[in-house]
Design a protein around this motif. Structure first.
Motif, PDB file in Angstrom:
ATOM      1  N   ARG A 357       0.866  -1.181   0.000  1.00 35.66           N
ATOM      2  CA  ARG A 357       0.000   0.000   0.000  1.00 35.66           C
ATOM      3  C   ARG A 357       0.897   1.223   0.000  1.00 35.66           C
ATOM      4  NH1 ARG A 357      -2.676   1.173   5.918  1.00 35.66           N
ATOM      5  NH2 ARG A 357      -0.869   0.679   7.201  1.00 35.66           N
ATOM      6  N   MET A 358       0.368   2.345  -0.453  1.00 34.78           N
ATOM      7  CA  MET A 358       1.188   3.544  -0.577  1.00 34.78           C
ATOM      8  C   MET A 358       0.372   4.774  -0.200  1.00 34.78           C
ATOM      9  SD  MET A 358       3.646   4.665  -3.778  1.00 34.78           S
ATOM     10  CE  MET A 358       4.511   3.089  -3.708  1.00 34.78           C
ATOM     11  N   TYR A 359       1.029   5.672   0.511  1.00 34.47           N
ATOM     12  CA  TYR A 359       0.430   6.926   0.985  1.00 34.47           C
ATOM     13  C   TYR A 359       0.437   7.934  -0.163  1.00 34.47           C
ATOM     14  CZ  TYR A 359      -0.194  10.764   4.407  1.00 34.47           C
ATOM     15  OH  TYR A 359      -0.649  11.833   5.143  1.00 34.47           O
ATOM     16  N   ILE A 360      -0.724   8.544  -0.402  1.00 33.99           N
ATOM     17  CA  ILE A 360      -0.849   9.447  -1.545  1.00 33.99           C
ATOM     18  C   ILE A 360      -1.628  10.707  -1.153  1.00 33.99           C
ATOM     19  CG2 ILE A 360      -0.598   7.743  -3.394  1.00 33.99           C
ATOM     20  CD1 ILE A 360      -4.072   8.775  -2.463  1.00 33.99           C
ATOM     21  N   GLN A 361      -1.451  11.730  -1.978  1.00 32.39           N
ATOM     22  CA  GLN A 361      -2.238  12.959  -1.849  1.00 32.39           C
ATOM     23  C   GLN A 361      -3.091  13.102  -3.100  1.00 32.39           C
ATOM     24  OE1 GLN A 361      -0.532  16.985  -2.556  1.00 32.39           O
ATOM     25  NE2 GLN A 361      -1.061  17.419  -0.414  1.00 32.39           N
ATOM     26  N   LEU A 362      -4.378  13.307  -2.917  1.00 32.37           N
ATOM     27  CA  LEU A 362      -5.308  13.446  -4.035  1.00 32.37           C
ATOM     28  C   LEU A 362      -5.882  14.852  -4.055  1.00 32.37           C
ATOM     29  CD1 LEU A 362      -7.202  10.062  -3.638  1.00 32.37           C
ATOM     30  CD2 LEU A 362      -5.690  10.667  -5.521  1.00 32.37           C
TER      31      LEU A 362
END
Length: 512
Positions: A357-362
């Protein structure tokens, strides 16, 4: 499982009078509609910093965390006989909140002038030893290298055996064998318990909880250095007081103020840890000197918006005991070559196999702030039409809204990635970004089992976020953005809290 972990409580939560009052309110919440940012109305005015009366006079509307009264925003009010009334924060909507305009002006002060905020609720611990035992103990507890020069500040995780975050904190080296730990407010009990559990059993390392000994005042914004310079004889230039360092200073007539060159939100600024007996004096001096600079009181909601735009993760909101540094863009803070530390084997294995899993900004596109439901956290994220994860914390993109039409282009290789750079000749970009969401995404196979997630996998997808049953197109970031400002600061632009560079990269890039 933080919600059922007993270490999320303090002793005050076991006070029988407090419990009798609070329990009268809790059962009804099970049958009510829970709006975002809910605040209890019972058991209030329990823990307050020495500057609490002044903040209330300034129009603070309060939230409560670990019993602490913390300003959420500031709203001017008439002064009644007996003083300014005590007010509890209320949102009571899933759309545009009633406090929006107040938070917007506070946010602007932090980005373009100077704001003052009360950080007193943060957990504060001190650890020391006669010899280097404390250094060895913290090297084992922390995934970052704590053996840094005296006066340095590092950001580090304390991982469990699975590599997840038991604590996410700032570590200040006060002396060769003396450290101060600054951790999230909600970590006061569990942080102490975790550290105590792993200290040497021979008593060679001492620990004290000094949370209630210091008032913490944060000055943030491009004019914060000029304002603080009015109150101290110390040289505050980057050469003598660089980012991520601390100094003992005289401020006003007070002495022994621990001044940290950081803000936890990415803006230029300082956090002053003030012995309580000096707190009111220092606050008064700041307000008096700050009139020249237009200093503005700032609450928690504005700080939250700042850190979400800067892609800063917070423990208990974005990070938990199952989240590893490799999953949230913090591999560069893990120093595998320093020797053994808790979670090292699990992180090395994950580094070799890849993350799932990967931390993202949307950045949401096409959202109407006036009529649409807002994102408040927990919304489903879809990649190419398939469920891929959920948001954690969300906020309004104040700077993104102002600047995206002037400063945005699409990455050539990844058409779903929005890049902020220098102004373009054309300002006819169709993207108006109002909502910013942080969260995690996975690569789920046909059986719902998570597979390896890579940067290319993340950047090649088309994303949507479901808010109240409506899908909004989203652009994606993997790294902390450089947000345009009238007063650019090279130190802060060099620091990206969320990124994927490897372990030997220095904290700061060199900028010509």
């Amino acid at each position: 499982m933080y919600e059922i972990d007993i270490s999320r409580f303090l002793a005050l939560h076991n006070n029988s009078k407090f419990l009798r009052e609070r329990v009268s309110e809790v059962p009804g919440l099970h049958y009510g509609l829970m709006y975002p940012m809910h605040e209890y109305r019972t058991g209030r005015n329990l823990r307050m910093s020495p500057i609490y009366p002044k903040l209330k006079e300034a129009g603070a509307v309060f939230g409560q965390v670990m019993g602490y009264e913390r300003p959420t925003w500031f709203q001017p009010t008439d002064v009644y006989e007996g003083g300014t009334p005590y007010r509890i924060a209320v949102t009571n909507t899933f759309g545009k909140p009633p406090w929006f305009d107040y938070v917007s002006s506070e946010y602007e002060a932090c980005r373009e002038s100077v704001g003052i905020s009360d950080y007193s609720s943060f957990t504060k611990l001190e650890l020391w030893s006669a010899g280097d035992e404390v250094v060895k103990a913290l090297q084992y507890l922390c995934s970052n290298d704590v053996d840094v020069p005296v006066g340095s500040i590092i950001h580090t995780g304390m991982q469990n055996e699975g590599g997840g975050y038991e604590n996410d904190c700032s570590l200040v080296r006060l002396a060769p064998n003396h450290y101060m730990v600054i951790a999230p407010t909600i970590q006061q009990t569990r942080c102490k318990r975790w550290v105590q559990k792993h200290l040497p059993k021979d008593g060679s390392v001492s620990m004290a909880d000094v949370t209630s000994m210091y008032t913490a005042i944060c000055l943030m914004g491009p004019l914060s250095r000029s304002l603080l310079a009015e109150l101290t004889d110390q040289d505050l230039s980057p050469k003598y007081f660089p980012f991520f360092t601390y100094k003992d200073m005289d401020v006003g007539f007070a002495t022994g103020i621990r001044v940290m060159n950081l803000t936890h939100t990415g803006e230029l600024g300082y956090v002053l840890y003030i012995p309580n007996e000096f707190a009111l004096h220092v606050y008064t001096k700041i307000i008096e000197a700050g009139e020249t600079y237009g200093v503005k009181h700032v609450g928690y909601y504005a700080m939250r918006a700042l850190r979400i735009e800067k892609f800063y993760a917070f423990w208990g909101q974005d990070l938990d005991t199952t989240t590893t540094p490799l999953e949230c863009g913090r591999t560069w803070r893990v120093k595998f070559d320093k020797g053994e530390f808790i979670g090292r084997d699990a992180l090395l294995k994950q580094k070799e196999e890849g993350v799932k899993r990967m931390y993202i900004q949307l950045l949401l596109v096409g959202h109407d702030e006036e009529t649409d439901f807002w994102s408040w956290g927990g919304e489903p994220i879809y990649r190419n039409g398939k469920y891929a994860g959920a948001t954690t914390t969300t906020g309004y993109g104040f700077t993104f809204k102002q600047q995206v039409t002037k400063y945005s282009v699409l990455a050539h290789d990844h058409p779903n990635v929005l890049i902020l750079e220098s102004p373009l000749q054309s300002t006819n970009s169709p993207w108006i970004v109002l909502q910013v969401c942080l969260g995690f995404i996975q690569n789920l196979d046909e059986h719902g089992e998570p597979q390896i997630v890579t940067n290319d996998y993340v950047l090649s997808g088309n994303y949507e976020v479901d808010i109240g049953g409506r899908l909004y197109t989203a652009k994606i970031n993997l790294h902390s953005p450089n947000l345009p400002s009238k007063f650019p600061d090279k130190e802060r632009e060099a620091y990206h809290a969320t990124r994927d560079k490897m372990v030997n990269e220095p904290i700061l890039r060199v900028i010509p």
